[in-house]
Write a protein that holds these residues in place. Sequence first.
Motif, PDB file in Angstrom:
ATOM      1  N   GLY A  86      -2.310   3.659  -4.250  1.00 25.05           N
ATOM      2  CA  GLY A  86      -3.639   4.070  -4.684  1.00 25.05           C
ATOM      3  C   GLY A  86      -3.729   5.503  -5.153  1.00 25.05           C
ATOM      4  O   GLY A  86      -4.689   5.879  -5.822  1.00 25.05           O
ATOM      5  N   SER A  87      -2.727   6.310  -4.824  1.00 23.45           N
ATOM      6  CA  SER A  87      -2.768   7.722  -5.209  1.00 23.45           C
ATOM      7  C   SER A  87      -2.352   7.959  -6.650  1.00 23.45           C
ATOM      8  O   SER A  87      -2.645   9.010  -7.220  1.00 23.45           O
ATOM      9  CB  SER A  87      -1.855   8.539  -4.286  1.00 23.45           C
ATOM     10  N   ASP A 112      -7.571   2.786  -4.573  1.00 19.95           N
ATOM     11  CA  ASP A 112      -8.056   4.074  -5.077  1.00 19.95           C
ATOM     12  C   ASP A 112      -9.578   4.034  -5.099  1.00 19.95           C
ATOM     13  O   ASP A 112     -10.195   3.009  -4.799  1.00 19.95           O
ATOM     14  CB  ASP A 112      -7.503   4.324  -6.487  1.00 19.95           C
ATOM     15  N   VAL A 113     -10.197   5.140  -5.502  1.00 17.15           N
ATOM     16  CA  VAL A 113     -11.657   5.209  -5.581  1.00 17.15           C
ATOM     17  C   VAL A 113     -12.184   4.146  -6.541  1.00 17.15           C
ATOM     18  O   VAL A 113     -13.233   3.531  -6.292  1.00 17.15           O
ATOM     19  CB  VAL A 113     -12.107   6.616  -6.029  1.00 17.15           C
ATOM     20  N   GLU A 114     -11.464   3.916  -7.633  1.00 14.10           N
ATOM     21  CA  GLU A 114     -11.883   2.879  -8.585  1.00 14.10           C
ATOM     22  C   GLU A 114     -11.976   1.515  -7.917  1.00 14.10           C
ATOM     23  O   GLU A 114     -12.937   0.773  -8.130  1.00 14.10           O
ATOM     24  CB  GLU A 114     -10.903   2.798  -9.763  1.00 14.10           C
ATOM     25  N   SER A 162      -6.080  10.803   3.479  1.00 14.20           N
ATOM     26  CA  SER A 162      -6.196  10.404   2.075  1.00 14.20           C
ATOM     27  C   SER A 162      -7.129   9.217   1.914  1.00 14.20           C
ATOM     28  O   SER A 162      -7.964   9.179   1.009  1.00 14.20           O
ATOM     29  CB  SER A 162      -4.813  10.074   1.517  1.00 14.20           C
ATOM     30  N   GLU A 210     -10.720  10.291   2.513  1.00 15.10           N
ATOM     31  CA  GLU A 210     -11.215  11.084   1.387  1.00 15.10           C
ATOM     32  C   GLU A 210     -11.641  10.186   0.226  1.00 15.10           C
ATOM     33  O   GLU A 210     -12.670  10.421  -0.416  1.00 15.10           O
ATOM     34  CB  GLU A 210     -10.138  12.065   0.919  1.00 15.10           C
ATOM     35  N   LYS A 211     -10.870   9.138  -0.036  1.00 23.97           N
ATOM     36  CA  LYS A 211     -11.227   8.191  -1.106  1.00 23.97           C
ATOM     37  C   LYS A 211     -12.519   7.454  -0.780  1.00 23.97           C
ATOM     38  O   LYS A 211     -13.353   7.222  -1.668  1.00 23.97           O
ATOM     39  CB  LYS A 211     -10.085   7.197  -1.330  1.00 23.97           C
ATOM     40  N   GLU A 214     -15.344   9.924  -1.357  1.00 27.37           N
ATOM     41  CA  GLU A 214     -15.581  10.125  -2.789  1.00 27.37           C
ATOM     42  C   GLU A 214     -16.317   8.934  -3.397  1.00 27.37           C
ATOM     43  O   GLU A 214     -17.212   9.093  -4.237  1.00 27.37           O
ATOM     44  CB  GLU A 214     -14.255  10.355  -3.510  1.00 27.37           C
ATOM     45  N   THR A 215     -15.926   7.732  -2.960  1.00 27.74           N
ATOM     46  CA  THR A 215     -16.598   6.531  -3.451  1.00 27.74           C
ATOM     47  C   THR A 215     -18.064   6.530  -3.051  1.00 27.74           C
ATOM     48  O   THR A 215     -18.952   6.259  -3.875  1.00 27.74           O
ATOM     49  CB  THR A 215     -15.918   5.264  -2.892  1.00 27.74           C
ATOM     50  N   LEU A 240     -14.274  10.885 -10.126  1.00 25.12           N
ATOM     51  CA  LEU A 240     -13.985   9.661 -10.880  1.00 25.12           C
ATOM     52  C   LEU A 240     -13.871   9.899 -12.373  1.00 25.12           C
ATOM     53  O   LEU A 240     -13.024   9.314 -13.045  1.00 25.12           O
ATOM     54  CB  LEU A 240     -15.083   8.620 -10.619  1.00 25.12           C
TER      55      LEU A 240
END
Length: 362
Positions: free
Chosen positions: A64-65, A107-109, A143, A146-147, A150-151, A242
């Motif tokens: 995911g990074s 990931d955030v996506e 990590s 944090e994602k 952010e989401t 994003l």
Amino acid sequence: MGNINFVQKSNLFSYTATRCLRNEYYHNDCTLCIDICPKGAFHIVRNKLTLFENECVECAGCIGSCPTEALEIESFDPNAYAAAYQHSEETPILSCKVTTPCLGVFDVEHFTVMALRSGKNVTCDMSHCSGCVLNTNGVLEGSIREKIEETNRFLETIQSPHRIESIEEKEEESGRRALFRKGFEKVKESLSESSASLVSMTTAHHKLPDQKMPLKRILLKNSLKEIVTELEITQFPESTPLFFNKQINFDTCTNCGECTQFCPTDALFPTSDKQGIYFSQGKCIGCGICEDICKPKAITAKEGFDLVSIAYERSEQLVHYEMVTCHECRCPYPYKGGDPVCDRCASFMKSNANMFTLARDL
């Protein structure tokens, strides 16, 4: 490393060098996968990223990074999982013990796509993270958290009612959790038999000709298309992890075109007459290559994002020049006003003014 046009594999885990930002541009210093890998399986050799297969434990925590999807694992495709999440009969809990590999695979996506498409809160089981053998110095857990944060910040910004939630305490092997456990083998069998196409979704995407966009970014844009007409506000002045925005200084840009040549996703591309530059915010992954490669430093980051432009991949013309012929060297150059003399000739004449004065005196 020699030739970088290859795929390195450690059983099910693979690293494709041609999609890595460090190989796309020599001076790129991305270390996201190196920083997160609990076993130190990634190394920089001659400024290129390489995988030491014997050190990789295939935990998938690094996948995911990677902003360009250079990392994959055959047993699980996060893009396929995120795309199919909304069709689950019972909304599953994202758990490394039940439904997924390490949550670092997302990931955030991916988190955003699952929340937007399902129209529900997405629950992540974080109860095992702190004590996980892979969570060296808390890096992997940090990590993932944090994602998730952010989401949630992005979902809050666009006024979505849904969030990524987390389970912090371990549940006993009873009741609903036990049923999950018992049915897990059947789920894996179902995935291997009836969802083989989903498992290879990202691989199939990467095989498309001239396909430079990460699939997770395409899934996100398609998800935004489904909701953008329902949003009261689609333009936001703040920045977000994003989406990224760019601006080009007209006075310092030389229209050399290097930023468009090295952009890995074609977010920057030339106008049809080659005398200007367009920018597509929906394609930009924030790698910073354009800003680094620009010698006059004409390209800089800009705050704000427009969901309509992102969702429908609209482009903005950042600069456009009238090309004229320099009166000194007779070469075309982007005209910015004043005497029709290109920057190179103007700089040469300024640096050698004494020489030209002496020549006139002879």
